[in-house]
Design a protein around this motif. Structure first.
Motif, PDB file in Angstrom:
ATOM      1  N   ALA A  98       1.049   4.175  -2.897  1.00  0.00           N
ATOM      2  CA  ALA A  98       0.834   5.579  -2.530  1.00  0.00           C
ATOM      3  C   ALA A  98       2.014   6.453  -2.951  1.00  0.00           C
ATOM      4  CB  ALA A  98       0.586   5.693  -1.034  1.00  0.00           C
TER       5      ALA A  98
ATOM      6  N   SER B 173       2.000   6.948  -6.760  1.00  0.00           N
ATOM      7  CA  SER B 173       0.945   7.886  -7.124  1.00  0.00           C
ATOM      8  C   SER B 173       1.342   9.313  -6.775  1.00  0.00           C
ATOM      9  CB  SER B 173      -0.355   7.505  -6.414  1.00  0.00           C
ATOM     10  OG  SER B 173      -1.374   8.442  -6.692  1.00  0.00           O
ATOM     11  N   LEU B 174       1.938   9.496  -5.593  1.00  0.00           N
ATOM     12  CA  LEU B 174       2.356  10.833  -5.168  1.00  0.00           C
ATOM     13  C   LEU B 174       3.400  11.402  -6.106  1.00  0.00           C
ATOM     14  CD1 LEU B 174       2.450  13.143  -3.095  1.00  0.00           C
ATOM     15  CD2 LEU B 174       4.162  11.813  -1.839  1.00  0.00           C
TER      16      LEU B 174
ATOM     17  N   ASP C 150       0.830  -1.218   0.000  1.00  0.00           N
ATOM     18  CA  ASP C 150       0.000   0.000   0.000  1.00  0.00           C
ATOM     19  C   ASP C 150       0.857   1.258   0.000  1.00  0.00           C
ATOM     20  OD1 ASP C 150      -2.239  -1.546   0.001  1.00  0.00           O
ATOM     21  OD2 ASP C 150      -2.602  -1.406   2.164  1.00  0.00           O
TER      22      ASP C 150
END
Length: 559
Positions: free
Chosen positions: A101, A104-105, A97
């Motif tokens: 994240a 994506s950031l 996860d």
């Protein structure tokens, strides 16, 4: 605590877990141990269990801690600008996860940075280089030049773009600018195909574009490129149901003859572009030293203009509009003159365009309004009822408080509104906004007359003319110049006069210079004339001597 990683803390935790298992094993083994041998076996079991627990805990926590340490390192790298490197596979295996994240950031931050860079370098309407980006790139090209030969900068200003924005709105204006940029790209690509080289195109501001050609053979190449630009932008633009004809005024400056730095080239090209506009628009002009002298003279005239307003160096002259049947002057057109301390008497054609460009026309217009209102009040007290006509420029009428300032001048001097007449140009009348028409209607109700000046120099919609709050139309001299010698000119003038009179408006013919012209115009049906054949502009004293005719005073009203 500095220097303590998650791995070392995980190791300490695993040791504590092993010790706990050891103690529990020892306690649980004591119930079955009755001798030293049993206690020893329990102790051995406890040690083995503790060791295995310790090892397992240490391995599990250390792996997770290592992944977290790698994630921390990756985030620190990102904070220092590394947004391209991939997230370590170890992080994805242990902390999926978190890995997703982080990816994506970083992707979002990269997108935002690309957008910010685009905003900083490119014009959002046209996609061309903006002013900052264009200047940086050209300066770099000039600094890196090694070959001999010329480079050229083209300063392109669209003709008539403001009217598109005002009539069709800013959305249509932006769409038109994007189309202009597309045509400039086509010109650049065509020149590149012809062997001129890659050109850089930029949008400086508003409707101003630039094109820089870093290498070309001679000045004739620059003229050929300018002709290609003029032809491309002279073709009609289709915006949905709207068909728009633009054109452009182009200034050309060559490196190094007209400047060896970008600011110098821009200044030279700008001067040449303004000369193109003053020569009639939709043309290209090459910079010359003579143009630089003209620009310097214009800048000096602009400075003197502001000083002249402060020093009250202006005066009014008056030219009559005469009713030919009675010989009576019905209106005096107020014409401003500048008594320059070094240039003698300067005529409006020399300084009004400079005042328009600089914005000084607003202050000059206020001076004229005040002086005309003061003159009208004096004439009324002397028993005269002749109207005094004032020329109003587009720049003045665009001021939000223009009508308030006009009313203030009328009331301050006690001028009868019926003795005032405002003259606006044909093009300004055709583009008049609804709120401006309402203000003019209010002035007419108070007694002020409204006239259209220079009628016949532009394109007029006669149905629009019918809806305007206008009392009189002044036929431009260009329509009557050949009326005595040309049947075609007589036909055109007769048709125009008939249409205007059919709309219930008075016709005034200006620019009458011969008796033959006046006689022909009388046959057509004109009765009001203005021009050198009847009287030249003159000072107030001479005007009153020749044309003062006391009549019944108009009713005094506040405006």
């Amino acid at each position: 605590m500095q220097g303590v990683t998650l791995t070392s803390r995980a190791t300490a935790f695993a040791c504590a877990a092993g010790a706990l298992v050891f103690i529990l094993s020892l306690v649980l083994g004591q119930g079955q141990a009755t001798d030293m041998e049993g206690i020893g076996r329990s102790l051995i079991i406890a040690i083995l269990c503790g060791t295995l627990s310790w090892g397992s805990a240490r391995q599990t926590v250390a792996t997770t801690a290592s992944a977290i340490d790698r994630a921390t390192e990756r985030l620190l790298d990102a904070a220092h600008g590394d947004l391209q490197s991939a997230v370590a596979r170890e992080i994805g295996q242990e902390l999926p996860d978190l890995s997703v994240a982080m990816e994506s950031l970083f992707s979002q931050v990269r997108t935002n940075l690309d957008h910010v860079q685009a905003l900083a370098l490119f014009d959002q309407v046209t996609g061309l280089a903006n002013r900052t980006s264009f200047c940086r790139q050209v300066e770099r090209m000039l600094a890196e030049r090694s070959e001999e030969g010329l480079a050229a900068l083209f300063f392109i200003d669209l003709d008539g773009f403001k009217a598109v924005n005002d009539t069709l709105g800013h959305a249509a204006g932006d769409q038109l600018l994007a189309r202009v940029a597309g045509r400039l790209r086509e010109v650049a690509m065509a020149q590149a195909s012809a062997g001129v080289g890659d050109a850089l195109i930029g949008r400086l501001a508003g409707d101003e574009f630039t094109l820089f050609v870093p290498s070309m053979a001679d000045r004739e190449t620059a003229h050929r490129i300018a002709r290609a630009i003029k032809f491309a932008l002279g073709e009609r633009f289709d915006l949905g149901s709207q068909h728009i004809d633009l054109g452009a005024s182009i200034g050309i400056a060559c490196y190094p003859d007209h400047g060896d730095t970008l600011p110098a080239l821009l200044r030279s090209a700008d001067i040449a572009m303004y000369h193109a506009k003053h020569q009639g628009r939709n043309r290209a002009e090459m910079f010359t030293p003579e143009l630089a002298l003209e620009a310097a003279d214009r800048a000096e005239l602009e400075r003197d203009l502001l000083l002249g307003l402060q020093r009250d160096e202006f005066l009014l002259e008056f030219q009559p509009q005469i009713e030919i049947g009675t010989g009576r002057a019905v209106t005096a057109e107020a014409l401003v003159r500048w008594v320059h301390p070094e240039r003698d008497l300067v005529m409006p054609s020399s300084f009004v365009p400079v005042a328009e460009e600089s914005g000084a026309i607003v202050a000059l217009g206020d001076w004229v309004m005040s002086r005309v209102c003061e003159t009208a009040a004096r004439w009324a007290q002397a028993g005269m009822s002749q109207r005094i006509a004032i020329n109003i420029s587009a720049r003045e009428l665009a001021q939000a408080d223009f009508f308030m300032r006009l009313r203030h001048a009328v009331n301050a001097h006690g001028a009868p509104p019926a003795m005032l007449e405002l003259e606006i140009t044909e093009s300004l009348a055709m583009e008049m906004k609804p709120d401006t028409r309402d203000q003019l209607r209010a002035l007419r109700r108070d007694g002020v007359r409204i006239a259209i000046d220079d009628f016949g120099t532009g394109y007029s919609n006669l149905s629009r003319l019918r809806d305007l709050p206008v009392d009189r139309v002044k036929i431009d001299r260009s329509l009557v110049r050949d009326i005595a010698i040309s049947a075609e000119a007589r036909t055109i003038c007769s048709a125009v006069v008939g249409l205007i009179q059919g709309l219930g408006m008075e016709v005034v013919v200006e620019g009458v210079e011969t008796q033959a012209q006046m006689e022909m115009l009388r046959v057509i049906g004109c009765t009001l004339f203005q021009g050198y054949h009847l009287a030249r502009p003159m000072g107030e004293a001479d005007y009153l001597t020749r044309f003062a005719a006391p009549t019944a005073l108009p009713e005094r009203r506040s405006v």
